[in-house]
Write a protein that holds these residues in place. Structure first.
Motif, mmCIF file in Angstrom:
data_model
loop_
_atom_site.group_PDB
_atom_site.id
_atom_site.type_symbol
_atom_site.label_atom_id
_atom_site.label_comp_id
_atom_site.label_asym_id
_atom_site.label_seq_id
_atom_site.Cartn_x
_atom_site.Cartn_y
_atom_site.Cartn_z
ATOM 1 N N LYS A 117 0.823 -1.317 -0.034
ATOM 2 C CA LYS A 117 0.137 0.117 0.043
ATOM 3 C C LYS A 117 0.632 1.124 0.028
ATOM 4 C CE LYS A 117 -3.913 -2.372 2.492
ATOM 5 N NZ LYS A 117 -4.678 -2.140 3.599
ATOM 6 N N PRO A 118 1.794 1.697 -0.981
ATOM 7 C CA PRO A 118 2.430 2.401 -1.071
ATOM 8 C C PRO A 118 1.767 4.011 -0.986
ATOM 9 C CG PRO A 118 2.428 1.566 -3.383
ATOM 10 C CD PRO A 118 1.560 0.568 -2.411
ATOM 11 N N GLU A 119 0.592 4.039 -1.098
ATOM 12 C CA GLU A 119 -0.265 5.076 -1.296
ATOM 13 C C GLU A 119 -0.362 5.533 0.205
ATOM 14 O OE1 GLU A 119 -3.122 2.064 -1.019
ATOM 15 O OE2 GLU A 119 -1.599 2.446 -2.236
ATOM 16 N N LEU A 126 7.949 13.296 8.958
ATOM 17 C CA LEU A 126 9.451 13.278 8.479
ATOM 18 C C LEU A 126 9.929 14.404 7.507
ATOM 19 C CD1 LEU A 126 9.869 9.226 8.025
ATOM 20 C CD2 LEU A 126 10.193 10.736 9.996
ATOM 21 N N GLN A 127 8.981 15.215 7.056
ATOM 22 C CA GLN A 127 9.637 16.313 6.184
ATOM 23 C C GLN A 127 9.933 17.341 6.954
ATOM 24 O OE1 GLN A 127 5.974 16.620 3.714
ATOM 25 N NE2 GLN A 127 6.349 14.699 2.585
ATOM 26 N N THR A 128 9.422 17.550 8.176
ATOM 27 C CA THR A 128 9.802 18.795 9.175
ATOM 28 C C THR A 128 10.672 18.336 10.175
ATOM 29 O OG1 THR A 128 7.774 18.509 9.981
ATOM 30 C CG2 THR A 128 7.910 20.080 8.301
ATOM 31 N N LEU A 129 11.172 16.915 10.536
ATOM 32 C CA LEU A 129 11.912 16.756 11.741
ATOM 33 C C LEU A 129 13.152 17.689 11.857
ATOM 34 C CD1 LEU A 129 11.829 14.412 13.845
ATOM 35 C CD2 LEU A 129 13.164 12.924 12.235
ATOM 36 N N SER A 150 13.296 7.745 -2.190
ATOM 37 C CA SER A 150 14.080 8.799 -2.769
ATOM 38 C C SER A 150 13.183 9.992 -3.371
ATOM 39 C CB SER A 150 14.929 8.150 -3.866
ATOM 40 O OG SER A 150 14.034 7.791 -4.878
ATOM 41 N N THR A 151 11.737 9.725 -3.272
ATOM 42 C CA THR A 151 10.853 10.420 -3.603
ATOM 43 C C THR A 151 10.060 11.284 -2.756
ATOM 44 O OG1 THR A 151 8.844 9.062 -3.846
ATOM 45 C CG2 THR A 151 10.480 9.085 -5.746
ATOM 46 N N TYR A 152 10.478 10.974 -1.314
ATOM 47 C CA TYR A 152 9.441 11.606 -0.114
ATOM 48 C C TYR A 152 9.783 12.845 0.328
ATOM 49 C CZ TYR A 152 7.900 6.535 0.097
ATOM 50 O OH TYR A 152 7.286 5.381 0.005
#
Length: 201
Positions: A117-119, A126-129, A150-152
């Motif tokens: 369930k990659p969606e 984790l984008q603001t840690l 790598s796309t996160y």
């Protein structure tokens, strides 16, 4: 010499006494680093009743982890604290790290999404840690592979290191260049070095 404590949380399915947790704790522990394992409340209930139960809600998991941190802080004389864990335990650690002011986070097999369930991503925080974070991930991990991760757009504070042929528990294949035991030793070395670098910075 500075000393620190690494509070090491288990994954969703196995408790703090699993082979993975026991082995990694032993390998990471050194003169400067003490490793402390604990069981989340649902796992304690499972141990008491013998009946399997799913993990508690995320807020309850977070509160249990924060209680552990506060207990260790109270019991130690100003020693630095690192937090982390295997899979779910690492996820919980990353979700509380910034609010509890720890020296760093170490995750073994981060569950970026449920298998298949990659969606359904678990990456927004984790984008603001802000807290320094090391994620040790197997290239065969069905919870997050190289091309996906790598796309996160993860925060600059996060260092993801990949283990060839390794799965979600950093176990390798029989035909792999390194054994599972060697993979775990490598993971422990990298975790230990990461924490010592933060401690002595």
């Amino acid at each position: 010499m500075k000393k620190a404590n690494f509070i090491f949380a288990h994954g969703a399915g196995a408790d703090s006494q699993s082979e993975f947790m026991t082995t990694l704790a032993k390998l990471i522990r050194c003169q400067q680093l003490n490793v402390i394992r604990f069981d989340f409340p649902y796992m304690q209930r499972r141990q008491f009743t013998g009946k399997k139960s799913p993990p508690d809600r995320m807020d309850k998991l977070q509160n249990a982890f924060i209680e552990q941190i506060e207990t260790i802080k109270a019991d130690t004389n100003g020693e630095q604290i690192f937090i982390g864990g295997k899979s779910m335990g690492g996820r919980v650690a990353t979700m509380i790290a910034d609010q509890v002011s720890v020296a760093g986070v170490v995750c073994f097999g981060y569950p970026f999404h449920p298998p298949g369930k990659p969606e359904k991503l678990r990456t927004e925080h984790l984008q603001t840690l802000q807290t320094p974070c090391l994620i040790l991930q197997g290239e065969r991990d069905t919870f997050g592979k190289v091309d996906e991760v790598s796309t996160y757009g993860l925060a600059p504070s996060i260092d993801v290191r990949w283990f060839k042929d390794a799965n979600h528990s950093l176990e390798t294949l029989k035909r792999s260049e390194i054994s599972t035991e060697q993979s775990w030793q490598l993971a422990a070395n990298q975790a230990q070095n990461f924490m010592l670098e933060q401690l002595n910075a």
